[in-house]
Scaffold this active site. Structure first.
Site: not given
Length: 794
Positions: A151-153, A257, A266, A320, A324, A436, A531
């Site tokens: 993974n480049w990150w 993305h 993000y 996503r 978590r 991921n 309302d």
């Protein structure tokens, strides 16, 4: 007195350990010899705090936590010669996250080493272990000669961010040769923060900000004006509004993305990074002088505040990240709140008060934490305590507003006692994102899922995403086709009519949709008026051979299966888990969700056949996140659905949500409803709220169509449009948009009333006639779904 006594005891204990282990009472802080040292000191304080109050229990407990974490990582650190990893559980070097996570553990040790009051503050043996670990990583796993993999990150953001922090924390303990070697590694993987290494891809949004941070802190460490300037200048592109792709839009949307609504993930990371960099560079040679930096404060008002309800950042903009366990809505909302606090430290006077009032308001309204300060970094904790001790900063009270984010296909309706959100997808915005190994069952979350926030603050953060039925999410019309994990991630629709219109207090959202991997199609509208929220569906068609249904409710019960009564038409339904029933010709229902019988009501105009039930559902975090725990966790739900049968053709539905009502109030509403449905067809969906003098319509097709009120023609449009009309005794206001964002010409509207004068009008609106009817020509080419308004005298 008790809290102070506990704090004093903890502090004295830490102090005794400090003396016993290090033989010194303090680690001398390096004073600024030049401007670079001053910036480094500022970054150090942001990481480890300064002048922590020994009588503050929250600070003492946080320092104890920092110490315990560091001690645990130090105790498990492998120190034997010939070691192949630093920790036994971080030994798989085929995955690049092992590099990042190793540096993060070293960072935790370095924070304790640099935190005044920690029992490990200045501990010589710990310092040696940290520096030895850095040297081992440099020699074996992260240096300029190793080709980037996986993974480049991790190589360009995760590892270098942690490494630069460690270098700041341990600066005096590193030789100039060590610093030079680590900096050479950083330069190898992040030579330019604007471009991804070994790729032609230009960085955007949070990724660009993160890489700019790496370069700026590297510049501070290496005393390189050019590198600091390079990182600072990379930020300028972020400050600009975008018209497509990643970034912030003028309507408040944030996309990352390419096509995912990502304000709360993000966008959160981007705001966090910018708030740190603006603070550190303030009043320095490298201060940000770009005038577009003022847009950051506008993002807080228009992008974050509307989605931050009582401290929770709404899940419909977290992608996503909802999967978590440690990053649920209130935790991440608190993170955003702290970023706003940091932003206020460097904000101009005109913005500072608003930012600080917002922070105080959020922290006051968010009662989901037993202790809001628990676990906060010391720097932010002390700044927040200073703010909350300032009587001149009056907390911002919750208000009423409506926001339609056409560029990311989201809408939110806020009132003091509740917030409502709807998540859509289109030809421009993806259905959902998995990646991921995360958010594996988010299949239908973008298909019109509705969110209702009320006094049950932890509704979405407490077990929700691993236990909710992913095929029966509130607001969606679904085919029960069994899907595979991650199927359809990032997929778009064939339809562009997705979005709506808002006048700032009320709004309309609409979506033409297609089912995932099925032929299901239809039209859905949400009219958010005062309302009340009216939900309409039409032209629902499927030939899949499976039963189609619209999910009115699928609500997690705060206290268990039998804790919240469901009343249908005045009759209390069974309370035991496992109950289900078919309810015919239902006029109204009420589910108690708050104290004193208050909850959410459901009114079904003309009556509706429903299926209802209570169930206990069990899941595990690993069901939605491959890195999650496997422990089974249960939660109870009440569901309401409108069945459309097998292979429906042009089926429809209608219901009105009535948040924050008692059962008696819902019954009274059913006897005298505030909203009347004007039309629910393939051509238009519209409602009339007589009490507020509002008419709201989605015109679905490019053909002349007239909506009638009380049997008389009221509003006509010749093109696809979303329209809100509000009347008072002496004024007419009309707000409209092109949700398709594809009309390259104009929309012709006719309001079948007369007016005497134009009070105000958007520059795109031309009033061509005032009497006997009002006629408007609205140029929408390039308007990108913007809500356009005209106000007339009656």
């Amino acid at each position: 007195m008790l809290r102070q006594g506990i704090a004093r005891f903890i502090w004295m204990g830490l102090g005794m350990l400090l003396l016993l282990q290090t033989g010194q009472a303090a680690l001398p802080r390096a004073y600024a010899a030049d401007e670079y040292d001053g910036l480094r000191s500022k970054w150090l304080i942001s990481l480890a705090g300064e002048g922590n109050d020994p009588l503050d229990e929250d600070a003492a407990l946080q320092i104890a936590s920092i110490t315990n974490t560091a001690q645990s990582n130090w105790s498990s650190l492998i120190t034997a010669s010939g070691r192949t990893s630093l920790w036994n559980d971080l030994s798989d070097w085929t995955v690049s996250s092992t590099i990042t996570n190793s540096y993060k553990r070293i960072r935790s040790m370095a924070i304790a080493y640099a935190t005044e009051g920690s029992a490990l503050y200045g501990d010589a043996a710990l310092g040696t272990a940290i520096v030895s670990s850095l040297d081992w990583m440099q020699a074996n796993k992260y240096n300029a000669s190793i080709a980037q993999y996986n993974n480049w990150w991790d190589w360009q953001i995760g590892a270098p961010q942690a490494l630069t922090d460690i270098m700041v924390l341990m600066y005096a303990q590193l030789s100039s040769a060590q610093r030079s070697a680590y900096i050479q590694t950083i330069d190898a993987y992040v030579p330019n923060p604007t471009v991804r290494l070994n790729s032609s891809l230009h960085e955007t949004g949070a990724n660009r900000s993160d890489k700019a941070q790496v370069v700026i802190v590297r510049g501070i460490l290496g005393k390189s004006s050019a590198k600091i300037a390079q990182g600072r200048d990379a930020l300028s592109a972020i400050f600009l509004y975008v018209n497509s792709g990643d970034g912030f839009y003028r309507d408040g949307s944030f996309v990352q993305h390419t096509n995912i609504a990502y304000t709360g993930s993000y966008g959160r990371v981007l705001l966090a990074g910018l708030s740190k960099l603006l603070y550190v560079l303030e009043n320095s040679t490298w201060s940000l002088t770009d005038p577009n930096v003022s847009n950051v404060y506008a993002w807080v008002r228009n992008s974050f505040q509307p989605l931050l309800y009582r401290g929770a950042i709404m899940d419909m903009v977290r992608g996503r990240a909802v999967a978590r366990k440690e990053q649920q809505d209130h935790e991440m909302g608190r993170d955003i709140t702290l970023s706003i606090l940091r932003l206020s430290l460097s904000a101009p006077a005109g913005e500072k008060e608003y930012l600080q009032r917002l922070v105080r308001g959020v922290t006051q309204q968010d009662t989901s934490f037993s202790n809001y300060y628990a676990g906060l970094p010391l720097f932010e904790m002390m700044e927040l305590k200073r703010l909350e001790g300032n009587p001149d900063i009056v907390p911002l009270a919750p208000g009423s507003s409506n926001h339609v984010f056409n560029k990311m296909a989201r809408a939110v309706h806020i009132r003091p006692d509740f917030a409502f959100g709807v998540s859509m997808f289109s030809s421009r915005i993806g259905r959902y994102e998995a990646g991921n190994g995360e958010n594996l069952r988010g299949w239908h979350t973008g298909e019109g899922m509705t969110y209702l926030y009320d006094a049950d603050l932890t509704h979405y953060s407490d077990r929700y995403w691993l236990t909710v039925d992913p095929y029966r999410l509130p607001g969606t019309t679904v085919d029960p086709l069994v899907l595979t994990n991650g199927q359809g991630s990032g997929s778009t629709s064939t339809y562009n009519f997705v979005g709506g219109v808002s006048d700032g207090l009320n709004g309309v959202a609409g979506m033409r949709f297609t089912g995932l991997a099925s032929g299901l199609t239809g039209r859905k509208s949400w009219f958010m008026l005062g309302d009340q929220i009216a939900a309409l569906g039409s032209s629902i068609t499927s030939t899949s051979g499976r039963p189609i249904e619209t999910i009115v409710e699928g609500r997690k019960l705060a206290g268990g299966a039998g804790s919240q009564p469901l009343t249908v038409g005045g009759i209390l339904q069974p309370m035991q888990s496992g109950w289900s029933a078919a309810l015919s010709d239902t006029a109204w229902a009420h589910l108690e969700t708050e104290a004193s019988g208050i909850g959410v009501g459901y009114y079904f105009p003309g009556g509706a056949d429903l299926t209802a039930g209570r169930e206990t559902r069990t899941g595990a975090w690993s069901d939605i996140n491959t890195g999650g725990g496997t422990e089974p966790i249960s939660a109870s739900y009440v569901s309401l659905a409108i069945p459309h049968g097998v292979n429906p053709s042009n089926a429809s539905y209608s219901y009105i949500l009535l948040p924050h009502r008692t059962a008696g109030e819902v019954a009274a509403y059913a006897g005298a409803p505030g909203i009347v449905i004007l039309e629910n067809s393939v051509d238009a969906q519209g409602v009339h709220d007589a009490s507020q003098h509002l008419v709201a319509v989605n015109f679905w097709n490019n053909l002349s169509k007239t909506i009638s009120v009380n049997g008389a023609s009221y509003l006509s449009s010749n093109k696809q449009a979303s329209v809100l009309v509000k009347e008072s005794n002496d004024e007419l206001s009309l707000t409209l948009s092109d949700p398709t964002q594809a009309n390259t010409g104009s929309i012709q509207l006719e309001l079948h009333q007369s007016a005497t004068d134009v009070i105000s009008a958007d520059s795109r609106i031309t009033v061509t006639q005032l009497t006997p009817t009002v006629k408007l020509t609205v140029q929408v080419s390039g308007a990108q779904g913007e809500s356009l308004k005209v106000k007339l005298s009656k």
